[in-house]
Design a protein around this motif. Sequence first.
Motif, short mmCIF file in Angstrom:
data_model
loop_
_atom_site.label_atom_id
_atom_site.label_comp_id
_atom_site.label_asym_id
_atom_site.label_seq_id
_atom_site.Cartn_x
_atom_site.Cartn_y
_atom_site.Cartn_z
N ASN A 55 17.84 -6.58 67.56
CA ASN A 55 19.17 -6.74 68.15
C ASN A 55 20.29 -6.57 67.13
OD1 ASN A 55 18.44 -7.05 70.84
ND2 ASN A 55 18.06 -9.23 70.59
N ALA A 56 20.02 -6.83 65.86
CA ALA A 56 21.04 -6.64 64.82
C ALA A 56 21.48 -5.19 64.74
CB ALA A 56 20.51 -7.11 63.47
N GLY A 57 20.60 -4.26 65.06
CA GLY A 57 20.97 -2.85 65.07
C GLY A 57 21.62 -2.40 66.36
N ARG A 58 21.44 -3.16 67.41
CA ARG A 58 21.95 -2.79 68.73
C ARG A 58 23.33 -3.37 69.01
NH1 ARG A 58 18.48 -2.82 74.25
NH2 ARG A 58 18.07 -0.72 73.56
N TYR A 59 23.60 -4.57 68.50
CA TYR A 59 24.85 -5.27 68.78
C TYR A 59 25.50 -5.77 67.48
CZ TYR A 59 22.25 -5.95 73.19
OH TYR A 59 21.50 -5.77 74.32
N ALA A 60 26.84 -5.79 67.45
CA ALA A 60 27.54 -6.51 66.39
C ALA A 60 27.35 -8.01 66.62
CB ALA A 60 29.02 -6.15 66.36
N TRP A 61 27.45 -8.40 67.90
CA TRP A 61 27.12 -9.74 68.35
C TRP A 61 26.90 -9.71 69.85
CZ3 TRP A 61 30.25 -12.38 71.80
CH2 TRP A 61 31.54 -11.90 71.97
N VAL A 62 26.15 -10.67 70.36
CA VAL A 62 25.85 -10.72 71.79
C VAL A 62 25.60 -12.17 72.20
CG1 VAL A 62 23.37 -10.32 71.47
CG2 VAL A 62 24.46 -9.69 73.64
N LYS A 63 26.05 -12.51 73.41
CA LYS A 63 25.82 -13.84 73.99
C LYS A 63 25.45 -13.66 75.46
CE LYS A 63 28.66 -16.36 70.84
NZ LYS A 63 27.90 -17.38 70.20
N LYS A 64 24.88 -14.72 76.02
CA LYS A 64 24.44 -14.69 77.42
C LYS A 64 25.29 -15.61 78.27
CE LYS A 64 19.63 -13.73 76.57
NZ LYS A 64 18.25 -14.17 76.72
N ARG A 65 25.54 -15.16 79.50
CA ARG A 65 26.08 -16.02 80.55
C ARG A 65 24.93 -16.23 81.52
NH1 ARG A 65 30.99 -12.68 80.26
NH2 ARG A 65 32.54 -14.00 79.26
N MET A 66 24.28 -17.38 81.39
CA MET A 66 23.15 -17.68 82.27
C MET A 66 23.68 -18.08 83.63
SD MET A 66 20.42 -19.64 79.91
CE MET A 66 20.97 -19.76 78.21
N GLU A 67 23.29 -17.31 84.64
CA GLU A 67 23.79 -17.57 85.99
C GLU A 67 22.76 -18.31 86.84
OE1 GLU A 67 24.99 -13.70 87.36
OE2 GLU A 67 26.43 -13.49 85.72
N ARG A 68 21.47 -18.14 86.51
CA ARG A 68 20.44 -18.75 87.34
C ARG A 68 19.15 -18.91 86.55
NH1 ARG A 68 19.01 -15.05 91.97
NH2 ARG A 68 16.84 -15.02 91.40
N LEU A 69 18.46 -20.01 86.78
CA LEU A 69 17.11 -20.23 86.25
C LEU A 69 16.19 -20.46 87.44
CD1 LEU A 69 17.67 -22.65 83.25
CD2 LEU A 69 16.99 -20.27 83.12
N ASP A 70 15.09 -19.74 87.49
CA ASP A 70 14.07 -19.93 88.52
C ASP A 70 12.78 -20.35 87.83
OD1 ASP A 70 15.80 -19.10 90.53
OD2 ASP A 70 15.13 -17.03 90.46
N VAL A 71 12.14 -21.38 88.35
CA VAL A 71 10.89 -21.88 87.79
C VAL A 71 9.80 -21.70 88.84
CG1 VAL A 71 9.70 -23.90 86.85
CG2 VAL A 71 12.14 -23.55 86.38
N VAL A 72 8.70 -21.05 88.42
CA VAL A 72 7.59 -20.78 89.33
C VAL A 72 6.34 -21.45 88.75
CG1 VAL A 72 6.24 -19.01 90.50
CG2 VAL A 72 8.64 -18.56 89.90
#
Length: 90
Positions: A12-29
Amino acid sequence: MFRHPREVTAFNAGRYAWVKKRMERLDVVPGDGTTTVYSLGTLYGAWPDGAAFEGNRYVDRFTVRDGLIVSMEVWNDSAERLLDRQGAAA
C-alpha cells in the motif's frame, strides 16, 4: 498472497500517499469452528502524487478461528481508479 501484515503495508505504500477507511457496515457470519466477518465501506486518502480521492468502495473479509484472524481477503476499486486516472480504463 501476503504472509504478514507488513507485506500489506509495503504494497500500500506504493499505491497511496495515505489511505483511511470509512467503515459503513460490519456483518458477522458464525460458522462451525470459524466465524466470517465482513467490513464494508469506502476508502479516502491521496494517491502518491498527492491527488485526493474518496468514495473508493472496499470489502474486507476476515476468517476468525479460536479468536484469531486466520485469513483476510480485500477487494476495492483502487486498481480501476488508477487505470482510469491513466486513461487506460475500458
